[in-house]
Design a protein around this motif. Structure first.
Motif, PDB file in Angstrom:
ATOM      1  N   ARG A  82      -8.071  -5.681  -2.130  1.00  0.00           N
ATOM      2  CA  ARG A  82      -8.944  -4.575  -1.734  1.00  0.00           C
ATOM      3  C   ARG A  82      -8.394  -3.826  -0.516  1.00  0.00           C
ATOM      4  O   ARG A  82      -8.444  -2.606  -0.445  1.00  0.00           O
ATOM      5  N   VAL A  83      -7.851  -4.606   0.425  1.00  0.00           N
ATOM      6  CA  VAL A  83      -7.302  -3.990   1.646  1.00  0.00           C
ATOM      7  C   VAL A  83      -6.146  -3.054   1.284  1.00  0.00           C
ATOM      8  O   VAL A  83      -6.067  -1.919   1.770  1.00  0.00           O
ATOM      9  N   THR A 112     -13.578   8.530  -5.668  1.00  0.00           N
ATOM     10  CA  THR A 112     -12.359   9.168  -5.187  1.00  0.00           C
ATOM     11  C   THR A 112     -11.732   9.957  -6.314  1.00  0.00           C
ATOM     12  O   THR A 112     -11.526   9.430  -7.413  1.00  0.00           O
ATOM     13  N   ARG A 137      -7.508   0.085  -0.393  1.00  0.00           N
ATOM     14  CA  ARG A 137      -8.169   0.970   0.593  1.00  0.00           C
ATOM     15  C   ARG A 137      -7.156   1.692   1.472  1.00  0.00           C
ATOM     16  O   ARG A 137      -7.333   2.865   1.786  1.00  0.00           O
ATOM     17  N   LYS A 138      -6.111   0.965   1.869  1.00  0.00           N
ATOM     18  CA  LYS A 138      -5.094   1.602   2.740  1.00  0.00           C
ATOM     19  C   LYS A 138      -4.341   2.692   1.967  1.00  0.00           C
ATOM     20  O   LYS A 138      -4.062   3.766   2.505  1.00  0.00           O
ATOM     21  N   GLN A 160      -7.796  -2.897  -8.114  1.00  0.00           N
ATOM     22  CA  GLN A 160      -7.197  -4.175  -7.687  1.00  0.00           C
ATOM     23  C   GLN A 160      -6.652  -4.922  -8.893  1.00  0.00           C
ATOM     24  O   GLN A 160      -5.509  -5.386  -8.902  1.00  0.00           O
ATOM     25  N   ILE A 213      -5.438   4.440  -0.590  1.00  0.00           N
ATOM     26  CA  ILE A 213      -6.338   5.591  -0.803  1.00  0.00           C
ATOM     27  C   ILE A 213      -6.488   6.384   0.486  1.00  0.00           C
ATOM     28  O   ILE A 213      -6.377   7.612   0.487  1.00  0.00           O
ATOM     29  N   SER A 214      -6.699   5.672   1.602  1.00  0.00           N
ATOM     30  CA  SER A 214      -6.933   6.461   2.817  1.00  0.00           C
ATOM     31  C   SER A 214      -5.675   7.219   3.229  1.00  0.00           C
ATOM     32  O   SER A 214      -5.754   8.316   3.788  1.00  0.00           O
ATOM     33  N   SER A 238     -12.347  11.716  -1.145  1.00  0.00           N
ATOM     34  CA  SER A 238     -13.272  10.582  -1.271  1.00  0.00           C
ATOM     35  C   SER A 238     -14.662  11.044  -0.918  1.00  0.00           C
ATOM     36  O   SER A 238     -14.859  11.641   0.125  1.00  0.00           O
ATOM     37  N   GLU A 272     -12.832   0.369  -7.167  1.00  0.00           N
ATOM     38  CA  GLU A 272     -11.900  -0.393  -6.337  1.00  0.00           C
ATOM     39  C   GLU A 272     -11.503  -1.688  -7.024  1.00  0.00           C
ATOM     40  O   GLU A 272     -10.339  -2.086  -7.023  1.00  0.00           O
ATOM     41  N   ARG A 329     -18.800   9.789  -0.817  1.00  0.00           N
ATOM     42  CA  ARG A 329     -19.760   8.723  -1.002  1.00  0.00           C
ATOM     43  C   ARG A 329     -20.623   8.990  -2.227  1.00  0.00           C
ATOM     44  O   ARG A 329     -21.097  10.111  -2.429  1.00  0.00           O
ATOM     45  N   TYR A 355       0.833  -1.212   0.000  1.00  0.00           N
ATOM     46  CA  TYR A 355       0.000   0.000   0.000  1.00  0.00           C
ATOM     47  C   TYR A 355       0.867   1.262   0.000  1.00  0.00           C
ATOM     48  O   TYR A 355       0.516   2.271  -0.615  1.00  0.00           O
TER      49      TYR A 355
END
Ligand code: 16G
Length: 257
Positions: A59-60, A83, A63-64, A52, A66-67, A77, A48, A79, A23
């Motif tokens: 996915r993990v 993003t 997500r890490k 991947q 991106i965050s 990001s 996402e 909803r 990540y």
């Protein structure tokens, strides 16, 4: 808004043999693409799932990564929207410029969505702010300001009607219209405060209710000191950064007074 092309995402593919976490490598590569301008501000990342597939990671990991970049301010990001690549517009806290000329200087195309454009008697507050008599007319201009079609700010400007050559004279730029009439603002004051967008403001600015906005109140004056404008604006806090230059005042001693 465009989606970042697959070829760019593939550049984020990590080195699976390296000791650095996947990540971190993905975040580093994407940050690099953003800094070098290889991906455009406002563009959205693919889903996402595609991220991947294109990077060969989980996915993990995605997500890490991106965050990490959201927390650094490189990504936004939202909803339901996805993003996107974030960038702040750096706005001088001292220079007296208008929205249109600022957008043009950044190489962007300014746009206006009119909310209202009327000539009317001032409210007592407006008359006081503009230092005019209550029977003098003012022009009230309500606008959503856009750059490259992206809504950035909502502005409610009030100007004494005699300072421009009629409502029709204000097409895209208020400051241009004031300048043409020989009434360009030369000095001003501005107050900036943080706040949350109301539902209506969020709708106009294409953000979510409760997102951070900057509330700005600007008063400007002609060279002879006559008040030209009283404007209240709501600027997107995710897009604007106000930058002020600081200068240390020489220390005053009793003798220098
Ligand atoms: C800026 C000003 C606003 C002014 C407008 C004129 C801030 C916070 N506000 O948006 O007070 O009325 O420019 O722009 O900067 P225009 O010439 O494009 O109409």
């Amino acid at each position: 808004m465009n989606i970042v092309p697959a070829a760019k995402i593939e550049k984020m593919r990590p080195d699976f043999g390296a000791s650095q976490p996947l990540y971190v490598q993905i975040a580093d590569r994407l940050r690099d693409l953003i800094i070098k301008g290889e991906v455009s501000v406002g563009d959205t990342l693919p889903s996402e799932r595609s991220l991947q597939d294109l990077t060969g990671t989980s996915r993990v990991t995605i997500r890490k990564a991106i965050s990490q970049l959201v927390s650094e301010g490189f990504l936004l990001s939202r909803r339901g929207v996805g993003t996107s690549i974030a960038a702040h517009i750096e706005q001088s806290g001292e220079r007296l410029t208008g929205f249109t000329s600022d957008a043009v200087d950044r190489g962007e195309k300014p746009g206006t969505f009119w909310l209202h454009k009327v000539a009317a008697k001032p409210t007592s507050h407006e008359a006081q702010m503009l230092e005019i008599a209550s029977n003098e007319l003012v022009l009230r201009l309500g606008r959503v300001r856009l750059a490259n079609k992206e809504p950035l700010a909502i502005e409610h400007a009030v100007v004494p009607a005699d300072l421009v050559d009629g409502l029709h004279a204000i097409e895209s730029s208020l400051y241009d219209a004031l300048g043409v009439a020989g009434n360009a603002p030369i000095t001003g004051t501005q107050k900036i405060g943080a706040s949350d967008a109301t539902a209506i403001e969020a709708g106009l600015l294409a953000i979510s209710e409760g997102d951070s906005v900057l509330r700005i109140e600007r008063h400007t004056y002609r060279a002879d000191g006559r008040a030209v404008e009283y404007t209240r604006s709501v600027y997107r806090a995710d897009r604007y950064l106000f930058v002020s230059e600081l200068r240390r005042e020489p220390k005053r001693t009793p003798l220098s007074d």
